[in-house]
Each structure stands twice: as C-alpha cells, then as structure tokens.
Design a protein around this motif. Structure first.
Motif, mmCIF file in Angstrom:
data_model
loop_
_atom_site.group_PDB
_atom_site.id
_atom_site.type_symbol
_atom_site.label_atom_id
_atom_site.label_comp_id
_atom_site.label_asym_id
_atom_site.label_seq_id
_atom_site.Cartn_x
_atom_site.Cartn_y
_atom_site.Cartn_z
ATOM 1 N N UNK A 233 38.964 36.450 43.205
ATOM 2 C CA UNK A 233 38.625 37.106 41.550
ATOM 3 C C UNK A 233 38.258 38.573 41.512
ATOM 4 N N UNK A 234 37.910 39.042 42.686
ATOM 5 C CA UNK A 234 37.343 40.616 42.675
ATOM 6 C C UNK A 234 38.226 41.582 42.386
ATOM 7 N N UNK A 235 39.579 41.362 42.253
ATOM 8 C CA UNK A 235 40.422 42.554 41.836
ATOM 9 C C UNK A 235 40.930 42.282 40.473
ATOM 10 N N UNK A 236 40.483 41.367 39.747
ATOM 11 C CA UNK A 236 41.041 40.968 38.524
ATOM 12 C C UNK A 236 40.256 41.798 37.437
ATOM 13 N N UNK A 237 40.810 41.920 36.262
ATOM 14 C CA UNK A 237 40.144 42.428 35.285
ATOM 15 C C UNK A 237 39.499 41.520 34.168
ATOM 16 N N UNK A 238 39.806 40.316 34.277
ATOM 17 C CA UNK A 238 39.125 39.264 33.575
ATOM 18 C C UNK A 238 38.921 38.029 34.556
ATOM 19 N N UNK A 239 38.109 37.051 34.197
ATOM 20 C CA UNK A 239 37.650 35.924 34.951
ATOM 21 C C UNK A 239 37.334 36.546 36.277
#
Length: 523
Positions: A233-239
């Motif tokens: 999840x760490x490179x995502x913009x959401x969630x």
C-alpha cells in the motif's frame, strides 16, 4: 467519535486510519502531486532536500528492514533454543536503541527487563533477579556509553564465579565492524549484526528492536508478517493509511495544532505511543511536539492547538469507545511500526524537516554537579531555583508555569527509579492542568532533546540510600547518574532554557509532597 467512525478510512493490511483527511486532505493532495508516496516507498533520498540527502542515503533502511530481518529468524530460533535455560532477558543500551524492543515486548505481553539508567535501584534489582539465569543483551550502534559499560561490568562481576561460561550470558546487537563488535569478540559473546545506518526509534523492525523481544519470547515473525502485508500500500495515492497519517501530521502545525497528543484508546498496544512520540520528535526536529497521554481524559489530550491521535490494536476499522480523537489509528503491531515510520518521514517532507539529522549530543555523563546550597528546603524537597525565580517550592513552580509562552511547553525529566518512583509520572497531568500548556514527561537520560528550543524544564533528582560500585571504575552508579543530570542542566543552560531542579532527599515522601503541591498550583 461517531463522526470519526462515519468518515472515510484508509485501510490496508488490517490497519485503518480514520479522520486524517479532515485534517490533511490538501497536504495529501500536494504530496501526491509531487509523487511522494511512490518516491518514499522507493527510498528516494532526495525527498527532504539537498542538505538532507547525504544522511538519507544511509538512513532509509527502515523501509525494507522487515524483509532483511527475516534472515535473523533462524539464528534467533537457534539461539533461543541454545539459551533456553536463561529465562531472564535484560536489555542494556541507550534509550533510542532500547525503546523499540521495550515497546515490542510490552505490546506482545513478554517480560523484558530494560536497563537504560544509572539509578542504582533498578540496576540492583536486575542484578538480584536470577543472575545465573540472566541473558544480557547489549545494544549500541557503535560503542557502549558509560552507563551501559557500567551495566556490563556489574553483570560480569555477578557472573565471576561462573568462569568461561559467563560468555554465553551476553548477546551483542551492533552494526558490523563497530567498536562494540570488536569488544564482543574479546568477551566471547554472540554478535548479531544490525541494519547499518538505522538507529533509534527508526530501528524498530531491525535487530535492535527484534532481537531482545525475540529472546524474551515475543512472536517477532508475526510482526514482520504484519509489516510485510502493509508494504504493497505504501506507493499508492489512495487506500494508503501511512500516507493519510503522514499528511495529517504534516498539516497539523499549519492549522495551529503543533502538539500531537498520542492517546491509547483502550483496544491494546498501550505502550506504542512512547515509541511513536520518540519517532515524531526525531523526524520533525521540534516542529511538532509529541505528548504521550495517559488516557483519553488526561489534561492536554485534547483542546486548542492539539491534534489528538488515538492508538489501538488489531481491530481493523475499529476505534475504542469514548475517545475524542481527531485521527484514529488501529491495526496490528507490525503494521503500526511501518505505518508510523512512513508517516513521520512523509510529515517531514511537508514540514521541510530533515528526519535523519544527527541526533543531539548525548547527555554529558562526566559533568561535575554544581556546588552551592538550595534556594529553599521544604520537608524532603530541596529547591534549586534559577536566578530570578522565587525560592520556595510553590512559587518556583508557579514561576515555571507562568513563564510558558504561547508556543512553549514544559518538559519534566526525572532522574529517578522508573519502577520504585513511578508515582512521579502523575506530575504530567497535574502540571498540564495547571499550565494550560503541553507538558511532557521523561525518565533521564532517555528524554528526547529535539524539542528543547521551545521548552522550559523541571528536573527531578533523588537521594540514593543504597549505592552500587561500578567495578573497575572510580565512580559509583549514583555518581554517574548525578553527573548525567548535571550534564543535562549544563546543556540546557547553554541553550538558555530555564531549568528548575527539585532534589528529593527522601524519595517516596518527596514525590507525595510534590504531587500534592502540583495539585494546588494554578497559573
């Protein structure tokens, strides 16, 4: 809290962050526009500017430490089996290198004795507890400080009758090639290498955090699994709960909330706030003030100028009942550890702070205590009031609190026994109520010093009735502790920070009187 529950949550790997967008939505959008989530997940050292880049190149190992640390698990399992008769695990080291392991063991319900003090009381108690069954873990990036060296010397004397077998009582955690690694070879001790460049609270998922906790019986493999589950999840913009939390922390000072109250919400992991607070102090260099609150209704946990963050266990999107938090963070321990580190680093981007700047100089443990009589004596309390302050106890406390400016806070540091003298922690909420300003509490010399530029200080020391020699050294543990406290005062004086020192000539009675006086003190 009902509004918080109704709001949007960022959830990944069983960890939920709620309420963050109400605080940091615009900051989050800015971070996303600059591709910060992906760059941070990829360990881009340029995120914090050219001046910070050289340090960041060597200090970002925490992002992947949970993967590298898996290589330790077979060695730790083998070591634990080999030393299964040593059932009293003692961790000795400086505060930053012991805090994560202490919190890991506490949150996972495993017994771990931590020695990061020169106070003779806890040292004597540890030495008396199953010495023949004690495993001493020495933790330091480079070499031992004077206090940890004293702990090692005291234990070696306690084991003197055991001959060559004494070496099996010591495990060393340090960086490869360090001074301590060389000394461990001389001792014949087992050496477990730590992630180079990762230190203090950032090192929670490295050998510094994991080895002592694992040897105490904590299920650290599960913690690594929980951290690994969050990685996607760490490179995502959401969630991306870590991004949401980091944006809220970074946005808070811009909304007039430069105090971050870390509040246990009653759903477990109550000790986690101590580690998260130290991490935020490290990462922001004093741009926010972390305050670890005892409970949701403690003075200073909520109010103007405060961002209240509730912390809790593995309840997914749940939050504890009755917690008036602005932001709620709930999830498994390993996910918490990685989330908070990422969030602190992301907040530093917004705050233009260098999260990996060299830590403050350690407290001078060779300083000679000042001579001179107290300004007043009230029963078991000697008052050493600074120039211009009232000489009496009540007047000096009022002077200290009345002098707090709009952006200042009070720092209480106790050079005492954090077990036998634990009641002194009750000062924090009493003084916070009296001051109407943030108040932090720490045990010397563990206290983070990043926030000193905005602090006024209350230092509490205590008489020692049963001192302990440091084998092979010309000083005792009590003398070493007195020198640390004096060095702390000298450093603060050099930064022109006001310091009121209270010396308890009889500790239990002195603490009781101090609490009673603080309860009557009003600004």
């Amino acid at each position: 809290m009902s509004d918080l529950l109704a709001g949007r949550a960022d959830i990944a790997a069983g960890l939920a962050v709620r309420g963050a967008d109400a605080v940091g939505a615009s900051v989050r959008a800015t971070l996303v526009s600059h591709d910060v989530p992906a760059r941070l997940a990829a360990a881009d050292p340029a995120l914090w500017g050219p001046a910070a880049e050289p340090a960041a190149l060597t200090r970002l190992g925490w992002l992947h430490a949970h993967r590298h640390s898996r290589d330790l698990l077979p060695q730790l399992a083998e070591l634990a089996a080999e030393l299964d008769d040593l059932d009293h695990v003692v961790l000795a080291g400086a505060g930053g290198d012991t805090l994560a392991a202490e919190v890991l063991a506490e949150c996972l319900g495993r017994p771990l004795t931590v020695l990061d003090t020169a106070d003779p009381g806890p040292v004597r108690a540890a030495l008396a507890d199953r010495p023949a069954r004690t495993l001493l873990v020495l933790a330091a990036r480079h070499g031992l400080d004077r206090t940890t060296d004293a702990h090692l010397r005291a234990y070696r004397q306690a084991w003197a009758d055991e001959g060559p077998d004494a070496a099996r009582h010591v495990v060393v955690v340090t960086e490869p090639g360090s001074e301590l690694a060389a000394r461990a070879d001389e001792l014949g001790a087992v050496v477990i290498p730590a992630e180079p460049g990762v230190a203090g609270p950032w090192a929670a998922l490295t050998a510094f955090g994991l080895v002592p906790a694992a040897l105490a019986g904590a299920p650290v493999a599960e913690v690594l699994d929980e951290a690994e589950a969050l990685t996607g999840a760490l490179d995502r913009d959401r969630d991306n709960p870590a991004l949401a939390l980091g944006a809220a922390l970074g946005a808070a000072p811009g909304t007039g909330r430069d105090t971050i109250a870390l509040v246990p919400d009653g759903t477990g992991l109550d000790g986690l706030g101590r580690w998260a607070g130290a991490l935020l102090a490290d990462a922001t260099g004093g741009r926010v003030l972390p305050v670890v609150s005892e409970s949701p209704d403690s003075p200073g946990a909520t109010g103007p100028g405060v961002l209240t963050v509730g912390l809790g266990g593995a309840l997914g999107a749940g939050v504890g009942p009755g917690v008036a938090a602005d932001v709620a963070v709930n999830g498994p321990l390993g996910a918490h550890l990685l989330t908070w580190a990422y969030a602190a680093a992301a907040a530093a981007v917004t705050l233009r702070a260098d999260p990996f700047a060299a830590p403050p100089e350690p407290v001078d443990d060779d300083a000679a205590p000042e001579s001179g009589p107290p300004s007043s004596v009230e029963g078991p309390i000697e008052v050493y009031a600074p120039s211009g302050a009232p000489a009496d106890l009540t007047g000096a406390l009022r002077w200290l609190l009345d002098g707090l400016g709009e952006r200042e806070h009070l720092v209480v540091t106790a050079y005492l026994d954090r077990h036998a003298d634990a009641a002194v922690t009750g000062l924090r909420p009493l003084l916070a109520r009296a001051a109407g300003r943030p108040v932090t509490f720490g045990w010397g010399p563990r206290r983070p010093q990043h926030t000193d530029p905005h602090g006024r200080h209350l230092q509490i020391t205590g008489a020692v009735t049963d001192d302990l020699e440091v084998p092979g050294r010309p000083y005792t543990f009590a003398q070493l502790q007195a020198a640390q406290a004096a060095g702390d005062r000298r450093a603060l004086a050099g930064r022109e920070r006001p310091v009121l020192r209270l010396h308890l000539t009889e500790r239990a009675a002195g603490v009781a009187q101090l609490l009673e006086t603080a309860g009557r003190t009003r600004t």
